[in-house]
Design a protein around this motif. Sequence first.
Motif, PDB file in Angstrom:
ATOM      1  N   LEU A  58       0.828  -1.204   0.000  1.00 16.44           N
ATOM      2  CA  LEU A  58       0.000   0.000   0.000  1.00 16.44           C
ATOM      3  C   LEU A  58       0.860   1.250   0.000  1.00 16.44           C
ATOM      4  N   LEU A  68       1.005  10.785  -0.997  1.00 13.14           N
ATOM      5  CA  LEU A  68       0.110  10.823   0.155  1.00 13.14           C
ATOM      6  C   LEU A  68       0.737  10.108   1.350  1.00 13.14           C
ATOM      7  N   TYR A  70       1.962  11.048   3.963  1.00  8.63           N
ATOM      8  CA  TYR A  70       1.599  11.536   5.303  1.00  8.63           C
ATOM      9  C   TYR A  70       0.308  10.901   5.817  1.00  8.63           C
ATOM     10  N   LEU A  71      -0.417  10.206   4.943  1.00 11.88           N
ATOM     11  CA  LEU A  71      -1.658   9.560   5.373  1.00 11.88           C
ATOM     12  C   LEU A  71      -1.435   8.150   5.888  1.00 11.88           C
ATOM     13  N   ILE A  74      -3.303   6.732   9.278  1.00 11.88           N
ATOM     14  CA  ILE A  74      -4.753   6.505   9.235  1.00 11.88           C
ATOM     15  C   ILE A  74      -5.098   5.413   8.225  1.00 11.88           C
ATOM     16  N   VAL A  75      -4.369   5.394   7.117  1.00 10.58           N
ATOM     17  CA  VAL A  75      -4.636   4.365   6.111  1.00 10.58           C
ATOM     18  C   VAL A  75      -4.286   2.980   6.654  1.00 10.58           C
ATOM     19  N   LEU A  78      -7.004   1.734   9.026  1.00  8.01           N
ATOM     20  CA  LEU A  78      -8.139   1.216   8.255  1.00  8.01           C
ATOM     21  C   LEU A  78      -7.818  -0.151   7.676  1.00  8.01           C
ATOM     22  N   THR A  79      -6.632  -0.239   7.068  1.00  8.56           N
ATOM     23  CA  THR A  79      -6.266  -1.480   6.393  1.00  8.56           C
ATOM     24  C   THR A  79      -6.182  -2.649   7.366  1.00  8.56           C
ATOM     25  N   SER A  82      -9.598  -3.737   8.713  1.00  5.72           N
ATOM     26  CA  SER A  82     -10.385  -4.474   7.714  1.00  5.72           C
ATOM     27  C   SER A  82      -9.764  -5.829   7.431  1.00  5.72           C
ATOM     28  N   GLN A  85     -10.674  -8.300  10.025  1.00  6.23           N
ATOM     29  CA  GLN A  85     -12.070  -8.705   9.827  1.00  6.23           C
ATOM     30  C   GLN A  85     -12.176  -9.735   8.709  1.00  6.23           C
ATOM     31  N   LEU A  86     -11.475  -9.428   7.633  1.00  6.75           N
ATOM     32  CA  LEU A  86     -11.525 -10.318   6.467  1.00  6.75           C
ATOM     33  C   LEU A  86     -10.937 -11.682   6.809  1.00  6.75           C
ATOM     34  N   MET A  89     -13.322 -13.680   8.772  1.00  2.00           N
ATOM     35  CA  MET A  89     -14.394 -14.271   7.961  1.00  2.00           C
ATOM     36  C   MET A  89     -13.898 -15.482   7.194  1.00  2.00           C
TER      37      MET A  89
ATOM     38  N   PHE B  17     -10.935   5.473   0.298  1.00  2.00           N
ATOM     39  CA  PHE B  17     -10.252   4.239   0.681  1.00  2.00           C
ATOM     40  C   PHE B  17     -11.050   3.484   1.747  1.00  2.00           C
ATOM     41  N   LEU B  21     -12.852  -0.162   1.448  1.00  2.00           N
ATOM     42  CA  LEU B  21     -12.614  -1.276   2.369  1.00  2.00           C
ATOM     43  C   LEU B  21     -13.924  -1.745   2.974  1.00  2.00           C
ATOM     44  N   LEU B  25     -15.555  -5.385   2.659  1.00  2.00           N
ATOM     45  CA  LEU B  25     -15.924  -6.208   3.806  1.00  2.00           C
ATOM     46  C   LEU B  25     -17.382  -6.624   3.712  1.00  2.00           C
TER      47      LEU B  25
END
Lengths: 196, 281
Positions: A58, A68, A70-71, A74-75, A78-79, A82, A85-86, A89, B17, B21, B25
């Motif tokens: 990423l 980007l 500097y993000l 936060i990215v 999120l990643t 998720s 979670q994935l 599952m 983004f 995601l 999900l």
Amino acid sequence: MSYFAIVITYIFISNLILAQFLGLCPFIGVSKNVESAVGMGFAVTFVMSIASLVTWALYHLILMPLGLAYLQTIVFILTIASLVQLVEMVVQKYSPVLYKALGIYLPLITTNCAVMGIALINIKSGYNVLESFTAGIAAGMGFLLAILLMSAIRVQMETERVPRFLKGAPIAFISGGLMAMAFMAFDNSLLNNLVG
Amino acid sequence: MDVILRIFWGFLSTVLFGGLLGLGLAVASRKLKVEKDETVEALDGVLPGLNCGACGYAGCGGYAEALAAGKDEDLTKCKPGGAVALAGIGKILGVEVDTNAVRMVAYVHCLGKEGVASRSYNYEGLEDCNAATVLFSGDKDCKYGCLGLGSCMNVCPTNAIRKTGDGLVVVNPDLCISCGKCVDICPTGVMRMIPEDADFVVACNSRDKGKLTKSNCKVGCIACKICEKKFPEAGYKIQDNLSILGYDNRGPGRAEAVEKCPAKCIIPYREVKIEEASSAG
């Protein structure tokens, strides 16, 4: 840096729990018995290695080219959330046995700062993709080692006479601190001796 | 202008983004859906969802699964859910249940507030009864009373316990879910469970001999046995220099014993409760 050095570094020298004090909540929360500690340790190792790969890709393939960078924090949050979670599952679908074994530990990893920590360390250290993956696995093994040692101590502690106000988490933190001091013996000289 | 644009792009890309995601999900959860046991879900619905652990499982989900799988045959383990949860569990599992059992609530059996119970030293340390106990079993001369530092408050999952401000703690019976955590953590054992509809309580926990109790606390049970001897059917029983009130057979004379008690440590439960509620402010 050679892969061997990376492994030694993240298991012993900068162990995420005992040297960097990341991921203390599962370290204290899930170390009451050896079985759950091992379950948590492997779950974390699994997630860390995958997260290392994904966050590396990423960062270097998307965030950097687009300017980007500097993000990243936060990215990555999120990643990783998720991703866990994935993974949960997928495991639930294809391997109910493993899902039962990992149980509540998988969702707990969603907010485990050690996973986030290794992702950011990988970027900061400028590792390539394989080195990142190795660091992820090694950090996970370091976590496993620390939580396993801790659980062994805590099982032993059950039979000891601990003052009542220290029972439970307080004495666990104190023992964790002592363990961290013991791990201070592992420093860069170890690496120098091993790989010269 | 450049900064604003940067913030805008950062914001937009993060939102995109995150949305991507989330969408992924959502799709994955649809594709990878595993059929859940209906019984478990129904049971989960009737359990209170407090995850307090009073049943012995990590949370309500664990208990629901054990019940559904038939691994646990005791339907009454959910104390916080009380009669409602019990009735629900019985209905789902098709088992007859007795929902008339009275809910138990924790009660602090001590009236030794500031100035009533004497202190042996001034404790200035961690606000924790168990820490205070390490130093000569607490700062009260009476080793059985409430230390008032609130270890029980910290473990109570529903904030049913609070300090009165004069060296004691009280339990609000309406908020108490009878999980028993406070009883377990209390170092002096002054907290015990009593039925919610208790009429009277012996508000003392002192096992010391009468004379010692009297010198330690103005309202301690001195085991004079007046309650036990004068009202043999009222349910008072002296054990280890302490009067214990039973709640199963409520014979005559329970109220009269309150008048006769020389130490005034038998008190009506409900009245105390109302007084506490009004002083709560």
